[in-house]
Design a protein around this motif. Structure first.
Motif, PDB file in Angstrom:
ATOM      1  N   GLY A  64       0.776  -1.233   0.000  1.00 37.37           N
ATOM      2  CA  GLY A  64       0.000   0.000   0.000  1.00 37.37           C
ATOM      3  C   GLY A  64       0.806   1.280   0.000  1.00 37.37           C
ATOM      4  O   GLY A  64       0.227   2.367  -0.063  1.00 37.37           O
ATOM      5  N   HIS A  65       2.123   1.202   0.052  1.00 36.15           N
ATOM      6  CA  HIS A  65       2.954   2.403   0.058  1.00 36.15           C
ATOM      7  C   HIS A  65       3.174   2.886  -1.375  1.00 36.15           C
ATOM      8  O   HIS A  65       3.631   2.119  -2.236  1.00 36.15           O
ATOM      9  CB  HIS A  65       4.302   2.124   0.722  1.00 36.15           C
ATOM     10  N   TYR A  66       2.858   4.142  -1.634  1.00 37.27           N
ATOM     11  CA  TYR A  66       3.039   4.744  -2.953  1.00 37.27           C
ATOM     12  C   TYR A  66       3.951   5.957  -2.840  1.00 37.27           C
ATOM     13  O   TYR A  66       4.033   6.599  -1.783  1.00 37.27           O
ATOM     14  CB  TYR A  66       1.685   5.188  -3.528  1.00 37.27           C
ATOM     15  N   ASN A  67       4.621   6.251  -3.930  1.00 43.83           N
ATOM     16  CA  ASN A  67       5.373   7.489  -4.038  1.00 43.83           C
ATOM     17  C   ASN A  67       4.853   8.190  -5.289  1.00 43.83           C
ATOM     18  O   ASN A  67       5.364   7.998  -6.394  1.00 43.83           O
ATOM     19  CB  ASN A  67       6.877   7.207  -4.160  1.00 43.83           C
ATOM     20  N   ILE A  68       3.778   8.951  -5.116  1.00 48.31           N
ATOM     21  CA  ILE A  68       3.084   9.552  -6.255  1.00 48.31           C
ATOM     22  C   ILE A  68       4.022  10.440  -7.076  1.00 48.31           C
ATOM     23  O   ILE A  68       4.000  10.406  -8.313  1.00 48.31           O
ATOM     24  CB  ILE A  68       1.879  10.383  -5.772  1.00 48.31           C
ATOM     25  N   ALA A  69       4.855  11.214  -6.420  1.00 48.42           N
ATOM     26  CA  ALA A  69       5.744  12.121  -7.150  1.00 48.42           C
ATOM     27  C   ALA A  69       6.675  11.361  -8.085  1.00 48.42           C
ATOM     28  O   ALA A  69       6.965  11.817  -9.198  1.00 48.42           O
ATOM     29  CB  ALA A  69       6.547  12.968  -6.163  1.00 48.42           C
ATOM     30  N   ASP A  70       7.138  10.190  -7.655  1.00 45.33           N
ATOM     31  CA  ASP A  70       8.070   9.408  -8.475  1.00 45.33           C
ATOM     32  C   ASP A  70       7.390   8.734  -9.667  1.00 45.33           C
ATOM     33  O   ASP A  70       8.071   8.201 -10.548  1.00 45.33           O
ATOM     34  CB  ASP A  70       8.759   8.348  -7.609  1.00 45.33           C
ATOM     35  N   LEU A  71       6.068   8.735  -9.705  1.00 47.16           N
ATOM     36  CA  LEU A  71       5.359   8.179 -10.860  1.00 47.16           C
ATOM     37  C   LEU A  71       5.440   9.093 -12.075  1.00 47.16           C
ATOM     38  O   LEU A  71       5.088   8.692 -13.188  1.00 47.16           O
ATOM     39  CB  LEU A  71       3.885   7.937 -10.506  1.00 47.16           C
ATOM     40  N   TYR A  72       5.902  10.317 -11.861  1.00 48.91           N
ATOM     41  CA  TYR A  72       5.946  11.302 -12.942  1.00 48.91           C
ATOM     42  C   TYR A  72       7.344  11.883 -13.114  1.00 48.91           C
ATOM     43  O   TYR A  72       7.515  13.059 -13.428  1.00 48.91           O
ATOM     44  CB  TYR A  72       4.940  12.427 -12.660  1.00 48.91           C
ATOM     45  N   THR A  73       8.365  11.044 -12.891  1.00 50.47           N
ATOM     46  CA  THR A  73       9.731  11.502 -13.062  1.00 50.47           C
ATOM     47  C   THR A  73      10.588  10.400 -13.660  1.00 50.47           C
ATOM     48  O   THR A  73      10.312   9.211 -13.464  1.00 50.47           O
ATOM     49  CB  THR A  73      10.334  11.944 -11.712  1.00 50.47           C
ATOM     50  N   THR A  74      11.592  10.804 -14.409  1.00 51.36           N
ATOM     51  CA  THR A  74      12.567   9.849 -14.954  1.00 51.36           C
ATOM     52  C   THR A  74      13.901   9.986 -14.231  1.00 51.36           C
ATOM     53  O   THR A  74      14.949   9.632 -14.762  1.00 51.36           O
ATOM     54  CB  THR A  74      12.768  10.089 -16.464  1.00 51.36           C
ATOM     55  N   ARG A  75      13.849  10.479 -13.032  1.00 48.68           N
ATOM     56  CA  ARG A  75      15.058  10.692 -12.243  1.00 48.68           C
ATOM     57  C   ARG A  75      15.640   9.367 -11.772  1.00 48.68           C
ATOM     58  O   ARG A  75      14.943   8.527 -11.220  1.00 48.68           O
ATOM     59  CB  ARG A  75      14.733  11.588 -11.043  1.00 48.68           C
ATOM     60  N   LYS A  76      16.914   9.170 -12.008  1.00 52.30           N
ATOM     61  CA  LYS A  76      17.595   7.967 -11.552  1.00 52.30           C
ATOM     62  C   LYS A  76      17.556   7.903 -10.028  1.00 52.30           C
ATOM     63  O   LYS A  76      17.816   8.898  -9.344  1.00 52.30           O
ATOM     64  CB  LYS A  76      19.042   7.963 -12.039  1.00 52.30           C
ATOM     65  N   GLY A  77      17.219   6.751  -9.502  1.00 54.76           N
ATOM     66  CA  GLY A  77      17.122   6.586  -8.059  1.00 54.76           C
ATOM     67  C   GLY A  77      15.715   6.732  -7.524  1.00 54.76           C
ATOM     68  O   GLY A  77      15.467   6.461  -6.343  1.00 54.76           O
ATOM     69  N   SER A  78      14.767   7.150  -8.360  1.00 52.97           N
ATOM     70  CA  SER A  78      13.373   7.228  -7.921  1.00 52.97           C
ATOM     71  C   SER A  78      12.803   5.813  -7.792  1.00 52.97           C
ATOM     72  O   SER A  78      13.350   4.851  -8.342  1.00 52.97           O
ATOM     73  CB  SER A  78      12.545   8.052  -8.903  1.00 52.97           C
ATOM     74  N   TRP A  79      11.706   5.690  -7.077  1.00 58.20           N
ATOM     75  CA  TRP A  79      11.149   4.375  -6.774  1.00 58.20           C
ATOM     76  C   TRP A  79      10.882   3.535  -8.017  1.00 58.20           C
ATOM     77  O   TRP A  79      11.121   2.336  -8.023  1.00 58.20           O
ATOM     78  CB  TRP A  79       9.840   4.560  -5.998  1.00 58.20           C
TER      79      TRP A  79
END
Length: 543
Positions: free
Chosen positions: A423-438
């Motif tokens: 159930g843990h989400y990282n909404i911000a990381d769903l819209y980034t191509t940053r290396k190291g994001s979830w």
């Protein structure tokens, strides 16, 4: 060069939430991919009941028990299969809808959490392709309903001379009816997802009335329910057991596409529980009741014409060929018109909205849900679906067999949400191509998910070959008979095991449905500041 740039700018989807977004972000995000804003979360429990009643009432569902009875089952054995199939698949719909209901994101975005920012594109493409194909198939069936409705009003329509070549695979009057249905459907694609629920409510009122009228009319015409309800089954023992398994699985396959993209409609939930209890009872009840109506009508037709007519459209045409009265013609017109509404509703719920959400993720810079819906309609027209239906009697079974691929995707998605990250989400990381994001994983691809996906396909591939007519071991056929469970289960187990060996960033030991990025809090703060700015008040002035 400047002219080409202006053309591209004109084709881009307007960005109201973030019009100044970086160009790199335009390839992974637009307004329809962002979490659904609060004002568009309008679907309450009744809306989901109306949605499923609307989705269930269509020609395919009406006929679903026919193949089981033709295999040798009695009507009540086939009906048990319907209840088992839809009853078993319903919890999977609820499970996969949960991320959408909690975080208000659609299937393509939810799929990023398990397959990766770029890895999700293959899954989304598969679902979009199926939606476009099925849009054409359902539109072709809807065209048959239009022809019956026109025949009820003007019988001379059947005398329209054919001006189309034999290679077209269709004659003039049938193409005219198909094209009319296609045109009639176009305005319904325009409406946003959160408002189209009103059409589902309308369909939920009209079409059950038409089905009930049709059933009573047939029973009265046959002076009873007909011989099918008194016909015993011819299968016994193990053959009956496996036939019932196969029948139940055909019902599950009929819904596996909606299991996969359940977050699309879950994202519009007014409150999370709206997607739970309403769906748990409305899905099996809707499909079970309609299949029973189909059995009773077909049984009555056998008493009337000496043969079981499983297609309601064909039966209505036979009524018109019996020199009907004006009242009978009006009855046929009303029922055919209701079936047109039914087919439009099914095409919206199962196909155009799904294709719109999926195509939005593939080309977010240029496509939104509305444009994607119209693209699916254009593809459905250009693919000439009547040729696909006529060229192979097994076309529908081939499409249903695609559940092998979709069930593997659903297995990975469910395991990711409920077991791996709990159930843990990282909404911000769903819209980034940053290396190291979830959800970046390995250059945007989650190799664990793809290994699990392939494993879920491989276990069924031999049985799939047997279903196409090739000689394969009986055991492989039985595995394929359980294709949804073997595909879903295998991909889920393999994905869980790989995550135990190679843990992902954000894996949790405690189940808690939260967004660790604080995306919604930031959005609320931003909206509050924007409102204050519009009001012309500073923090000091507010105090």
């Amino acid at each position: 060069m400047g002219f080409a740039r202006r053309i591209i700018r004109a084709l881009e989807v307007p960005q109201t939430n973030n019009p100044e977004s970086a160009e790199s972000q335009q390839f992974i995000s637009n307004d329809d991919l962002l979490p659904v804003p609060p004002e568009e979360r309008t679907w309450d429990s009744f809306a989901y009941v109306a949605f499923w009643v609307s989705t269930a009432i269509n020609i395919n569902t009406w006929m679903i028990t026919s193949s089981m009875i033709q295999l040798g089952m009695s009507w009540w054995q086939a009906w048990i299969c319907v209840w088992l199939g839809y009853g078993v698949v319903t919890p999977f719909v609820v499970l996969n809808a949960r991320p959408g209901a909690i975080f208000h994101v659609t299937f393509p975005v939810v799929n990023r959490t398990s397959f990766g920012i770029f890895g999700s594109l293959w899954c989304v493409f598969n679902r979009a392709a199926m939606a476009c194909i099925w849009y054409g198939v359902q539109a072709s069936i809807g065209g048959n309903c239009v022809l019956v409705m026109l025949q009820a009003m003007w019988p001379s329509v059947m005398n329209i001379p054919n001006s189309m070549p034999l290679s077209a695979g269709i004659d003039t009057k049938d193409y005219m009816a198909f094209f009319l249905f296609w045109v009639i459907s176009l305005p319904f694609i325009w409406f946003p997802v959160h408002t189209i629920r009103h059409f589902f409510t309308f369909k939920t009122i009209i079409t059950p009335i038409a089905c009930l009228v049709f059933m009573v009319w047939c029973i009265i015409k046959a002076k009873g329910v007909g011989p099918i309800v008194n016909q015993p089954g011819t299968l016994h023992g193990a053959p009956l057991g496996w036939a019932m398994v196969s029948g139940a699985m055909s019902c599950i396959s009929n819904l596996v596409t909606l299991v996969t993209n359940a977050p699309d409609f879950g994202s519009r939930a007014k409150y999370p529980s709206a997607t739970v209890y309403a769906q748990l009872w409305s899905i099996p009840l809707s499909y079970g009741v309609l299949c029973l109506v189909g059995v009773l009508v077909s049984s009555s037709s056998q008493a009337i014409y000496g043969e079981a007519i499983w297609s309601p459209v064909t039966l209505l045409q036979m009524f018109l060929n019996d020199n009907p009265s004006h009242a009978a013609r009006f009855g046929v017109w009303f029922i055919a018109a209701s079936f047109i509404i039914a087919q439009i509703g099914t095409n919206i719920s199962a196909n155009s909205v799904s294709a719109g959400c999926d195509l939005t993720a593939l080309f977010p810079r240029f496509i939104n849900i509305r444009r994607g819906g119209y693209i699916s309609a254009i593809v459905g027209l250009c693919m000439c679906p009547w040729n696909l239906l006529k060229s192979s009697s097994s076309f529908t079974s081939y499409l249903s067999a695609y559940s092998v691929f979709l069930s593997s995707i659903a297995g990975v998605m469910a395991t990711e949400y409920w077991i791996v990250r709990k159930g843990h989400y990282n909404i911000a990381d769903l819209y980034t191509t940053r290396k190291g994001s979830w959800y970046w994983y390995t250059y945007g691809f989650n190799l664990r998910a793809y290994a699990a996906y392939v494993a879920g396909i491989i276990i069924n591939v031999v049985g799939f070959a047997g279903d196409t007519g090739r000689p394969v071991p009986v055991a492989a056929i039985h595995i394929y008979d359980l294709s949804f469970f073997t595909g879903f289960g295998t991909s889920a187990i393999v994905y869980w095991a790989l995550n135990r060996v190679f843990p992902v960033q954000g894996a949790s030991a405690k189940f808690e449905e939260i967004d660790v990025s604080g995306y919604f809090d930031d959005m609320t703060t931003s909206q509050s500041e924007e409102t204050d700015t519009k009001d012309g008040l500073s923090d000091t002035e507010k105090v």
